[in-house]
Scaffold this motif. Structure first.
Motif, PDB file in Angstrom:
ATOM      1  N   PRO A   1       8.607  12.350  -0.152  1.00 49.16           N
ATOM      2  CA  PRO A   1       9.488  12.247   1.031  1.00 49.16           C
ATOM      3  C   PRO A   1       8.709  11.948   2.317  1.00 49.16           C
ATOM      4  O   PRO A   1       9.164  11.182   3.174  1.00 49.16           O
ATOM      5  N   GLY A   2       7.525  12.545   2.454  1.00 48.70           N
ATOM      6  CA  GLY A   2       6.697  12.282   3.639  1.00 48.70           C
ATOM      7  C   GLY A   2       6.231  10.837   3.700  1.00 48.70           C
ATOM      8  O   GLY A   2       6.235  10.216   4.764  1.00 48.70           O
ATOM      9  N   PHE A   3       5.839  10.286   2.558  1.00 44.51           N
ATOM     10  CA  PHE A   3       5.424   8.884   2.517  1.00 44.51           C
ATOM     11  C   PHE A   3       6.588   7.948   2.822  1.00 44.51           C
ATOM     12  O   PHE A   3       6.440   6.958   3.541  1.00 44.51           O
ATOM     13  N   TYR A   4       7.767   8.267   2.273  1.00 43.50           N
ATOM     14  CA  TYR A   4       8.946   7.442   2.562  1.00 43.50           C
ATOM     15  C   TYR A   4       9.266   7.458   4.057  1.00 43.50           C
ATOM     16  O   TYR A   4       9.535   6.417   4.661  1.00 43.50           O
ATOM     17  N   THR A   5       9.195   8.632   4.651  1.00 44.95           N
ATOM     18  CA  THR A   5       9.459   8.758   6.092  1.00 44.95           C
ATOM     19  C   THR A   5       8.420   7.983   6.894  1.00 44.95           C
ATOM     20  O   THR A   5       8.758   7.260   7.833  1.00 44.95           O
ATOM     21  N   PHE A   6       7.150   8.143   6.533  1.00 43.59           N
ATOM     22  CA  PHE A   6       6.073   7.426   7.229  1.00 43.59           C
ATOM     23  C   PHE A   6       6.288   5.914   7.155  1.00 43.59           C
ATOM     24  O   PHE A   6       6.177   5.216   8.162  1.00 43.59           O
ATOM     25  N   GLU A   7       6.613   5.433   5.967  1.00 48.32           N
ATOM     26  CA  GLU A   7       6.835   3.992   5.796  1.00 48.32           C
ATOM     27  C   GLU A   7       8.023   3.518   6.627  1.00 48.32           C
ATOM     28  O   GLU A   7       7.942   2.511   7.328  1.00 48.32           O
ATOM     29  N   ARG A   8       9.119   4.239   6.556  1.00 45.58           N
ATOM     30  CA  ARG A   8      10.332   3.851   7.278  1.00 45.58           C
ATOM     31  C   ARG A   8      10.093   3.837   8.796  1.00 45.58           C
ATOM     32  O   ARG A   8      10.544   2.934   9.495  1.00 45.58           O
ATOM     33  N   GLU A   9       9.372   4.811   9.315  1.00 47.99           N
ATOM     34  CA  GLU A   9       9.132   4.916  10.749  1.00 47.99           C
ATOM     35  C   GLU A   9       8.104   3.905  11.255  1.00 47.99           C
ATOM     36  O   GLU A   9       8.167   3.488  12.413  1.00 47.99           O
TER      37      GLU A   9
ATOM     38  N   LEU B   1       0.821  -1.212   0.000  1.00 49.36           N
ATOM     39  CA  LEU B   1       0.000   0.000   0.000  1.00 49.36           C
ATOM     40  C   LEU B   1       0.856   1.265   0.000  1.00 49.36           C
ATOM     41  O   LEU B   1       0.549   2.234  -0.694  1.00 49.36           O
ATOM     42  N   MET B   2       1.939   1.225   0.776  1.00 49.53           N
ATOM     43  CA  MET B   2       2.819   2.387   0.804  1.00 49.53           C
ATOM     44  C   MET B   2       3.484   2.583  -0.554  1.00 49.53           C
ATOM     45  O   MET B   2       3.632   3.722  -1.023  1.00 49.53           O
ATOM     46  N   GLY B   3       3.886   1.497  -1.194  1.00 50.89           N
ATOM     47  CA  GLY B   3       4.472   1.595  -2.533  1.00 50.89           C
ATOM     48  C   GLY B   3       3.515   2.214  -3.527  1.00 50.89           C
ATOM     49  O   GLY B   3       3.902   3.078  -4.337  1.00 50.89           O
ATOM     50  N   GLU B   4       2.251   1.809  -3.452  1.00 52.57           N
ATOM     51  CA  GLU B   4       1.247   2.385  -4.354  1.00 52.57           C
ATOM     52  C   GLU B   4       1.015   3.859  -4.056  1.00 52.57           C
ATOM     53  O   GLU B   4       0.879   4.676  -4.969  1.00 52.57           O
ATOM     54  N   ALA B   5       0.965   4.202  -2.774  1.00 47.34           N
ATOM     55  CA  ALA B   5       0.750   5.600  -2.396  1.00 47.34           C
ATOM     56  C   ALA B   5       1.919   6.462  -2.860  1.00 47.34           C
ATOM     57  O   ALA B   5       1.713   7.578  -3.361  1.00 47.34           O
ATOM     58  N   ILE B   6       3.133   5.948  -2.703  1.00 42.36           N
ATOM     59  CA  ILE B   6       4.315   6.696  -3.132  1.00 42.36           C
ATOM     60  C   ILE B   6       4.316   6.883  -4.642  1.00 42.36           C
ATOM     61  O   ILE B   6       4.624   7.966  -5.144  1.00 42.36           O
ATOM     62  N   ASP B   7       3.956   5.831  -5.377  1.00 41.06           N
ATOM     63  CA  ASP B   7       3.907   5.934  -6.840  1.00 41.06           C
ATOM     64  C   ASP B   7       2.882   6.967  -7.307  1.00 41.06           C
ATOM     65  O   ASP B   7       3.096   7.665  -8.300  1.00 41.06           O
ATOM     66  N   LYS B   8       1.761   7.073  -6.605  1.00 40.20           N
ATOM     67  CA  LYS B   8       0.687   7.976  -7.009  1.00 40.20           C
ATOM     68  C   LYS B   8       0.910   9.405  -6.513  1.00 40.20           C
ATOM     69  O   LYS B   8       0.318  10.340  -7.034  1.00 40.20           O
ATOM     70  N   ALA B   9       1.739   9.551  -5.469  1.00 43.17           N
ATOM     71  CA  ALA B   9       1.951  10.870  -4.872  1.00 43.17           C
ATOM     72  C   ALA B   9       2.816  11.735  -5.775  1.00 43.17           C
ATOM     73  O   ALA B   9       3.662  11.242  -6.520  1.00 43.17           O
ATOM     74  N   GLY B  10       2.606  12.998  -5.671  1.00 38.93           N
ATOM     75  CA  GLY B  10       3.448  13.942  -6.402  1.00 38.93           C
ATOM     76  C   GLY B  10       4.821  14.036  -5.753  1.00 38.93           C
ATOM     77  O   GLY B  10       5.035  13.576  -4.629  1.00 38.93           O
ATOM     78  N   TRP B  11       5.744  14.654  -6.452  1.00 42.68           N
ATOM     79  CA  TRP B  11       7.119  14.716  -5.970  1.00 42.68           C
ATOM     80  C   TRP B  11       7.234  15.407  -4.622  1.00 42.68           C
ATOM     81  O   TRP B  11       8.126  15.113  -3.840  1.00 42.68           O
ATOM     82  N   MET B  12       6.298  16.303  -4.303  1.00 48.15           N
ATOM     83  CA  MET B  12       6.364  17.021  -3.024  1.00 48.15           C
ATOM     84  C   MET B  12       5.944  16.134  -1.852  1.00 48.15           C
ATOM     85  O   MET B  12       6.390  16.336  -0.727  1.00 48.15           O
ATOM     86  N   LEU B  13       5.095  15.161  -2.104  1.00 45.72           N
ATOM     87  CA  LEU B  13       4.591  14.311  -1.018  1.00 45.72           C
ATOM     88  C   LEU B  13       5.425  13.050  -0.793  1.00 45.72           C
ATOM     89  O   LEU B  13       5.341  12.443   0.269  1.00 45.72           O
TER      90      LEU B  13
END
Length: 108
Positions: free
Chosen positions: A51-59, A37-49
């Motif tokens: 980094p936040g998704f990557y941080t959320f997933e990592r944490e 789900l995080m991979g899909e969200a990151i793929d769909k997110a714009g370039w500005m969002l």
């Protein structure tokens, strides 16, 4: 004091064990689903969002993994506990047939 306070209701326990099994099955693959789900969200997110998704997933990925393992352990513990109670009751069934079996009848 009710009977449930001094004993185990094995039928209710077995029902809970079945619920625990369903919970364990739901927990299997939880971390994989989170990652997907995080991979899909990151793929769909714009370039500005992104980094936040990557941080959320990592944490949160370690916590999701812990949740998955704790859920499976809890389910196994519930099933193991009720199985042991049922086994003990079965083993003691012939030994304990009544509270006063060894007391002779007394006529007054």
């Amino acid at each position: 004091m009710s009977l449930d306070e001094v004993s185990v209701n094995t039928w209710a326990g077995m029902s809970r064990a079945q619920e625990a099994e369903a919970m364990a099955e739901a927990m299997v693959g939880l971390s994989d689903t989170f990652e997907l789900l995080m991979g899909e969200a990151i793929d769909k997110a714009g370039w500005m969002l992104r980094p936040g998704f990557y941080t959320f997933e990592r944490e949160n990925a370690p916590d999701i993994e812990t949740l998955q393992e704790n859920g499976k352990e809890l389910a196994n513990g519930i099933q193991g506990g009720i199985s042991r109670v049922v086994e003990t009751d079965y083993e003691a069934d012939e030994t304990f047939q009544g509270a006063w079996n060894d007391i002779p009848d007394v006529n007054f």
